[in-house]
Motif scaffolding. Structure first.
Motif, PDB file in Angstrom:
ATOM      1  N   SER A 102       0.832  -1.204   0.000  1.00  0.00           N
ATOM      2  CA  SER A 102       0.000   0.000   0.000  1.00  0.00           C
ATOM      3  C   SER A 102       0.868   1.256   0.000  1.00  0.00           C
ATOM      4  O   SER A 102       0.594   2.219  -0.725  1.00  0.00           O
ATOM      5  N   ALA A 103       1.935   1.252   0.798  1.00  0.00           N
ATOM      6  CA  ALA A 103       2.824   2.411   0.877  1.00  0.00           C
ATOM      7  C   ALA A 103       3.521   2.673  -0.452  1.00  0.00           C
ATOM      8  O   ALA A 103       3.666   3.826  -0.879  1.00  0.00           O
ATOM      9  N   VAL A 104       3.951   1.610  -1.127  1.00  0.00           N
ATOM     10  CA  VAL A 104       4.639   1.779  -2.408  1.00  0.00           C
ATOM     11  C   VAL A 104       3.696   2.356  -3.454  1.00  0.00           C
ATOM     12  O   VAL A 104       4.064   3.273  -4.212  1.00  0.00           O
ATOM     13  N   ARG A 105       2.473   1.850  -3.512  1.00  0.00           N
ATOM     14  CA  ARG A 105       1.515   2.362  -4.506  1.00  0.00           C
ATOM     15  C   ARG A 105       1.221   3.844  -4.277  1.00  0.00           C
ATOM     16  O   ARG A 105       1.009   4.600  -5.223  1.00  0.00           O
ATOM     17  N   GLN A 106       1.205   4.264  -3.025  1.00  0.00           N
ATOM     18  CA  GLN A 106       0.976   5.678  -2.733  1.00  0.00           C
ATOM     19  C   GLN A 106       2.217   6.527  -3.005  1.00  0.00           C
ATOM     20  O   GLN A 106       2.106   7.706  -3.351  1.00  0.00           O
ATOM     21  N   ALA A 107       3.393   5.937  -2.857  1.00  0.00           N
ATOM     22  CA  ALA A 107       4.638   6.692  -3.005  1.00  0.00           C
ATOM     23  C   ALA A 107       5.058   6.866  -4.458  1.00  0.00           C
ATOM     24  O   ALA A 107       5.788   7.801  -4.793  1.00  0.00           O
ATOM     25  N   VAL A 108       4.627   5.967  -5.332  1.00  0.00           N
ATOM     26  CA  VAL A 108       5.031   6.007  -6.747  1.00  0.00           C
ATOM     27  C   VAL A 108       3.885   6.593  -7.567  1.00  0.00           C
ATOM     28  O   VAL A 108       2.815   5.986  -7.689  1.00  0.00           O
ATOM     29  N   ALA A 109       4.109   7.778  -8.111  1.00  0.00           N
ATOM     30  CA  ALA A 109       3.079   8.461  -8.905  1.00  0.00           C
ATOM     31  C   ALA A 109       3.227   8.107 -10.379  1.00  0.00           C
ATOM     32  O   ALA A 109       4.338   8.120 -10.928  1.00  0.00           O
ATOM     33  N   LEU A 110       2.091   7.795 -11.029  1.00  0.00           N
ATOM     34  CA  LEU A 110       2.058   7.490 -12.457  1.00  0.00           C
ATOM     35  C   LEU A 110       1.274   8.570 -13.177  1.00  0.00           C
ATOM     36  O   LEU A 110       0.252   9.044 -12.683  1.00  0.00           O
ATOM     37  N   SER A 111       1.769   8.975 -14.342  1.00  0.00           N
ATOM     38  CA  SER A 111       1.070  10.002 -15.121  1.00  0.00           C
ATOM     39  C   SER A 111       1.160   9.674 -16.606  1.00  0.00           C
ATOM     40  O   SER A 111       1.867   8.744 -17.015  1.00  0.00           O
ATOM     41  N   ASP A 112       0.465  10.459 -17.423  1.00  0.00           N
ATOM     42  CA  ASP A 112       0.422  10.203 -18.865  1.00  0.00           C
ATOM     43  C   ASP A 112       1.695  10.640 -19.586  1.00  0.00           C
ATOM     44  O   ASP A 112       1.935  10.223 -20.720  1.00  0.00           O
ATOM     45  N   THR A 113       2.479  11.488 -18.957  1.00  0.00           N
ATOM     46  CA  THR A 113       3.692  12.006 -19.601  1.00  0.00           C
ATOM     47  C   THR A 113       4.912  11.721 -18.733  1.00  0.00           C
ATOM     48  O   THR A 113       4.832  11.732 -17.501  1.00  0.00           O
ATOM     49  N   PRO A 114       6.053  11.482 -19.347  1.00  0.00           N
ATOM     50  CA  PRO A 114       7.260  11.199 -18.561  1.00  0.00           C
ATOM     51  C   PRO A 114       7.790  12.467 -17.896  1.00  0.00           C
ATOM     52  O   PRO A 114       7.562  13.581 -18.389  1.00  0.00           O
ATOM     53  N   PRO A 115       8.519  12.329 -16.783  1.00  0.00           N
ATOM     54  CA  PRO A 115       9.089  13.502 -16.112  1.00  0.00           C
ATOM     55  C   PRO A 115      10.334  13.992 -16.817  1.00  0.00           C
ATOM     56  O   PRO A 115      10.859  13.331 -17.731  1.00  0.00           O
ATOM     57  N   ALA A 116      10.817  15.162 -16.406  1.00  0.00           N
ATOM     58  CA  ALA A 116      12.080  15.674 -16.931  1.00  0.00           C
ATOM     59  C   ALA A 116      13.213  14.744 -16.509  1.00  0.00           C
ATOM     60  O   ALA A 116      13.136  14.063 -15.481  1.00  0.00           O
ATOM     61  N   LYS A 117      14.275  14.711 -17.301  1.00  0.00           N
ATOM     62  CA  LYS A 117      15.403  13.840 -17.006  1.00  0.00           C
ATOM     63  C   LYS A 117      16.051  14.234 -15.691  1.00  0.00           C
ATOM     64  O   LYS A 117      16.254  15.414 -15.410  1.00  0.00           O
ATOM     65  N   GLN A 118      16.383  13.247 -14.879  1.00  0.00           N
ATOM     66  CA  GLN A 118      16.979  13.478 -13.569  1.00  0.00           C
ATOM     67  C   GLN A 118      18.404  13.997 -13.709  1.00  0.00           C
ATOM     68  O   GLN A 118      19.192  13.511 -14.517  1.00  0.00           O
ATOM     69  N   ILE A 119      18.739  15.003 -12.905  1.00  0.00           N
ATOM     70  CA  ILE A 119      20.105  15.512 -12.799  1.00  0.00           C
ATOM     71  C   ILE A 119      20.730  14.896 -11.562  1.00  0.00           C
ATOM     72  O   ILE A 119      20.250  15.105 -10.444  1.00  0.00           O
ATOM     73  N   LEU A 120      21.798  14.145 -11.718  1.00  0.00           N
ATOM     74  CA  LEU A 120      22.372  13.419 -10.585  1.00  0.00           C
ATOM     75  C   LEU A 120      23.150  14.341  -9.663  1.00  0.00           C
ATOM     76  O   LEU A 120      23.015  14.267  -8.432  1.00  0.00           O
ATOM     77  N   VAL A 121      23.994  15.211 -10.224  1.00  0.00           N
ATOM     78  CA  VAL A 121      24.783  16.151  -9.424  1.00  0.00           C
ATOM     79  C   VAL A 121      24.333  17.565  -9.753  1.00  0.00           C
ATOM     80  O   VAL A 121      24.461  18.020 -10.888  1.00  0.00           O
ATOM     81  N   HIS A 122      23.790  18.258  -8.750  1.00  0.00           N
ATOM     82  CA  HIS A 122      23.283  19.610  -8.963  1.00  0.00           C
ATOM     83  C   HIS A 122      24.382  20.666  -8.870  1.00  0.00           C
ATOM     84  O   HIS A 122      24.434  21.582  -9.693  1.00  0.00           O
ATOM     85  N   GLU A 123      25.226  20.560  -7.854  1.00  0.00           N
ATOM     86  CA  GLU A 123      26.267  21.585  -7.626  1.00  0.00           C
ATOM     87  C   GLU A 123      27.481  20.952  -6.960  1.00  0.00           C
ATOM     88  O   GLU A 123      27.370  19.914  -6.314  1.00  0.00           O
ATOM     89  N   VAL A 124      28.623  21.640  -7.112  1.00  0.00           N
ATOM     90  CA  VAL A 124      29.830  21.279  -6.376  1.00  0.00           C
ATOM     91  C   VAL A 124      30.254  22.493  -5.560  1.00  0.00           C
ATOM     92  O   VAL A 124      30.336  23.610  -6.082  1.00  0.00           O
ATOM     93  N   ILE A 125      30.465  22.292  -4.258  1.00  0.00           N
ATOM     94  CA  ILE A 125      30.846  23.388  -3.365  1.00  0.00           C
ATOM     95  C   ILE A 125      32.189  23.043  -2.741  1.00  0.00           C
ATOM     96  O   ILE A 125      32.365  21.990  -2.141  1.00  0.00           O
TER      97      ILE A 125
END
Length: 434
Positions: free
Chosen positions: A410-433
């Motif tokens: 039940s928790a997994v089904r609520q945590a994983v959202a499904l939609s008609d369109t794919p999301p933007a590509k994930q950026i693995l590293v946002h910044e280096v400080i």
């Protein structure tokens, strides 16, 4: 001095001096400060903060509550730390890879906090292995394998060891000041020549926004550099689990896929990014590209897996683990697919909810005294952007009992959202400080 007066001053938002923080850290270490006072201190800091000077003072005080290690080795002493994520088992890949590149990695790690997994809990899912070692054993493991992933013994930042456990059960994990002091007190006590920090941001991290993550990364880098340890931080994405498995033994199995060259996903890529930054800033290589190429080579060639195997044996684990990890990892009695009730693209994943589902299965702690079940968790979690048909699996749950598996599904089904369109590509590293 008096613990109550220090707590009251913090609660009022007053500046507390270095002497008072040093006294309190000593009280944490020698038990003269009670658990109730430690919890109240953590909550006051969480609500009011310490400021830059107070944060640095608490860090040094907690480091100096024990002894600082020194190393007689022929290479740089380097380490990495993550602020905590879901499916984050980079340390188990990176430590042996760095060792195979000629560095020495005395990694003093922690247990699970809140919804995030703990590196020590993952290591201890391996049959026979113990992360509790004294200083002599620690140095022996480093001599034999080049790396060791261990718990802080009674002599290393004892004030942090006490406060760390209390934070987990008093809802004070997210404090920027306490995170900084906890991480760096142990790392500075390890006698490092260089450190890289993996500061997570997103739904599965403690820091949900980029501004929060940037503030923490800056605090960590400034505090560590001022203490004489060259440090860089990468702000990395945690809007989706880093590995496709969540849970101690399941994540170790995924680590072995990477070390055997069978997996080239986000876990592998982040290992290279963090390791290349550390080896370059530590002066081992002239460029990040050269360091990245070397790291990739030691993983693909099996040299990193060999180092991992040496570490496992030196820490009491089985001789044949690297060749046959499944034999030495526990398996849950209930394994079930969690299927999608509709079709769509995986457009978002609530990483914190997945982490809490693993805790509910018994893979983490709800109170300090809880025992962890190393076999439980989630595997084969659908990737962000994946196209899922109705009835196809979103993940596989590994549980001790049927009722726990039902709640996890039940928790997994609520945590994983499904939609008609794919999301933007994930950026693995946002910044280096740095």
């Amino acid at each position: 001095m008096d613990a109550r007066a220090i707590i009251a001053a913090l609660r009022r938002g007053e500046t507390v001096g270095a002497d008072a923080l040093t006294w309190f850290a000593k009280g944490l270490a020698d038990q003269s400060v009670s658990d109730a006072q430690a919890g109240a201190f953590a909550m006051a800091v969480c609500l009011q903060g310490l400021g830059h000077e107070g944060r640095a003072a608490l860090t040094v005080a907690m480091q100096e509550s024990g002894r600082t290690l020194s190393w007689d080795v022929d290479g740089p002493v380097l380490d990495k730390h993550s602020t905590g994520g879901v499916g984050d088992c980079v340390s188990l890949v990176l430590a042996p890879a760095l060792a195979a590149c000629g560095a020495y990695v005395p990694m003093i790690s922690g247990r699970g906090l809140g919804h995030t997994g703990g590196t020590l809990d993952k290591m201890e899912s391996i049959s026979g292995l113990s992360t509790s070692v004294d200083e002599t054993q620690f140095k022996r493991i480093i001599d034999q394998a080049g790396c060791a992933i261990v718990s802080a013994n009674a002599d290393i930042a004892p004030a942090d060891k006490r406060l760390y456990a209390i934070r987990d059960v008093t809802a004070t994990v997210e404090s920027l000041d306490l995170i900084t002091a906890s991480i760096l007190s142990k790392k500075l006590a390890a006698g490092l020549n260089g450190l890289v920090l993996d500061v997570k941001v997103g739904s599965g991290a403690f820091m949900k926004s980029l501004d929060e993550a940037r503030a923490l990364a800056t605090a960590l880098v400034e505090t560590s550099n001022s203490a004489g340890c060259p440090t860089t931080a990468l702000i990395t994405d945690m809007n989706t689990p880093l590995a496709t498995s969540l849970g101690n033994a399941l994540e170790v199995a995924e680590v072995m896929k990477v070390l055997h060259g069978k997996e080239r996903g986000a876990l592998y890529e982040l290992t290279l990014a963090l390791g290349a930054q550390l080896l370059f800033s530590g002066g081992v290589f002239d460029s990040e590209d050269a360091a990245r190429e070397k790291l990739s080579n030691v993983i693909v060639s099996g040299a990193a897996a060999e180092r991992f195997g040496k570490m496992i044996v030196a820490m009491g684990g089985p001789l044949g683990f690297v060749d046959n990890p499944e034999r030495y990892l526990p398996e849950a009695p209930v394994i079930r697919e969690i299927t999608a009730t509709q079709a769509g693209y995986v457009s978002a994943i609530n990483g914190e909810a997945l982490g809490l589902a693993v805790v509910d299965l018994g893979g983490g702690r709800q109170v300090e005294s809880d025992l962890v079940d190393p076999a439980v968790g989630l595997s084969d979690v659908a990737a962000l952007g994946a196209k899922i048909e109705k009835g196809q699996p979103l993940a596989r749950v590994h549980a001790a009992r049927e009722g726990q598996a039902d709640r996890a599904a039940s928790a997994v089904r609520q945590a994983v959202a499904l939609s008609d369109t794919p999301p933007a590509k994930q950026i693995l590293v946002h910044e280096v400080i740095s």
